[in-house]
Design an enzyme around this catalytic site. Structure first.
Site, short mmCIF file in Angstrom:
data_model
loop_
_atom_site.label_atom_id
_atom_site.label_comp_id
_atom_site.label_asym_id
_atom_site.label_seq_id
_atom_site.Cartn_x
_atom_site.Cartn_y
_atom_site.Cartn_z
N THR A 1 0.83 -1.21 0.00
CA THR A 1 0.00 0.00 0.00
C THR A 1 0.87 1.26 0.00
O THR A 1 0.57 2.24 -0.69
CB THR A 1 -0.91 0.00 1.25
OG1 THR A 1 -1.69 -1.20 1.24
CG2 THR A 1 -1.84 1.20 1.28
N HIS B 1 2.12 2.00 -3.43
CA HIS B 1 1.11 2.66 -4.26
C HIS B 1 1.07 4.16 -3.95
O HIS B 1 0.92 4.99 -4.84
CB HIS B 1 -0.28 2.06 -4.01
CG HIS B 1 -0.42 0.65 -4.50
ND1 HIS B 1 -0.37 0.33 -5.83
CD2 HIS B 1 -0.60 -0.51 -3.84
CE1 HIS B 1 -0.52 -0.98 -5.97
NE2 HIS B 1 -0.66 -1.51 -4.77
ZN ZN Z 1 -0.09 -3.14 4.97
#
Ligand code: ZN
Length: 346
Positions: free
Chosen positions: A40, A43
């Site tokens: 994440t 990203h």
């Molecule tokens: Zn995570």
């Protein structure tokens, strides 16, 4: 305090000096000791389409962490104490929706995620609602800092029937490797793990996989059928999000079996529903985050008792200021779990 922020609507992360967060009336203020870096965060660093649509800079990134309590809000009560080592569920739910009132908080539509929708944990301090805080007991802040992704693996595996079952884990990133260990700890008869990266397959073996399948060398479905006497797999855990792997997950499952989908595909995936799902009587389960708070209690007992040890998966540790190196390590594909050391052990 020092923090890693997403400052602009553009690629990159920045080490900044910001004020220590206020401890709200129902919050605890936590001195962060270790934090996990995750896909994440990549990203967000890359500022991809998902990040552009979701984040509102400036925001402190990071959602996996552990540390010790340094301040208690006046409404927290006596459940926690100063100096207590803790981690926290990073999904903050309102508590007012049907989902969060009926044990399905992990799919609450009003979820706000630390390090994404509000300030996160790549910082010296974080304020968290006390209702999200989890005591570590004897568990270290190193392990505590990655109980978020470990929890994804526990949620994936333990919502299926594991004792005596054959399990296939597709995708051996950190969460896939954790899933292998959870399946072993929960009494799986046989655990198969597949990936295209030999380094990751090696980590899966260290976590207890009986069989590893390099999908660049072997036809996955054929190999699974060979390994199971053509029966197929009781529980398939799809952790990669790759469209081919998702279709193969369905093919590898035995009739009446179960497929746990955690990996997130970038686009819609066409699947032969009639042949591979309906007539096979498959159960498909979508895995979001961690069950609140069933998964956390499961982790406390499995990790605290030594039944499950995630440490082989931790391959790199960096100080906060080397966030770019941490992200590069993940990007290289050579890393298991990457951790930030933000002031060492409590
Ligand atoms: Zn995570």
């Amino acid at each position: 305090m020092q923090a890693i922020q997403k400052l602009q609507r553009a690629p990159g992360l920045t080490l900044t000096e910001v004020s220590t967060p206020e401890c709200g009336v129902a919050d605890v203020l936590i001195r962060v000791r270790h934090a996990g870096v995750c896909g994440t965060d990549l990203h967000i660093a890359d500022w991809d389409e998902w990040a552009q649509g979701r984040l509102k800079p400036p925001v402190i990134v990071g959602h996996e962490f552990a540390g010790e309590i340094v301040e208690l809000g006046p409404d927290v009560g006596d459940a926690f104490h100063i100096g207590q080592r803790v981690t926290a569920e990073g999904h903050i739910v309102s508590g007012h929706t049907k989902q969060s009132r009926t044990g399905q908080g992990h799919v609450c539509p009003s979820t706000r995620i630390i390090g994404v929708d509000r300030d996160g944990a790549f910082a010296e301090y974080i304020a968290m609602p006390a209702k999200n805080v989890i005591p570590l007991g004897e568990i270290s802040t190193v392990i505590g800092s990655i109980m978020d992704p470990i929890g994804n693996a526990f949620h994936t595996v333990l919502t299926a029937e594991i004792p005596g079952s054959t399990i296939l884990v597709l995708g051996c990133g950190p969460i896939g490797c954790f899933a292998v260990g959870v399946a072993r700890a929960a009494g799986a008869a046989r655990v198969l793990a597949a990936d295209l990266n030999p380094r990751r397959l090696d980590l899966a073996t260290q976590m207890g996989a009986h069989v590893t399948i390099d999908v660049t060398q072997d036809d996955l479905v054929q190999r699974v059928m060979d390994e199971t006497g053509s029966e197929g797999i009781d529980v398939v855990c799809e952790m990669s999000g790759h469209p081919t792997a998702i279709r193969q997950a369905l093919e590898c499952a035995r009739p009446g079996g179960r497929v746990q989908l955690l990996g997130i595909p970038r686009q819609d995936v066409p699947i032969p529903l009639a042949k591979e799902v309906i007539f096979k009587g498959l159960t498909i389960y979508g895995v979001v985050g961690r069950k609140m708070f069933d998964t956390w209690y499961q982790m406390q007992t499995f990790i605290g008792s030594g039944l499950f040890d995630p440490s082989p998966v931790i391959t790199h540790t960096f100080p906060l200021e080397q966030i770019d190196d941490a992200i590069a390590a993940i990007r290289s594909g050579a890393a298991g779990k990457v951790i930030l050391d933000i002031g060492g052990n409590a």
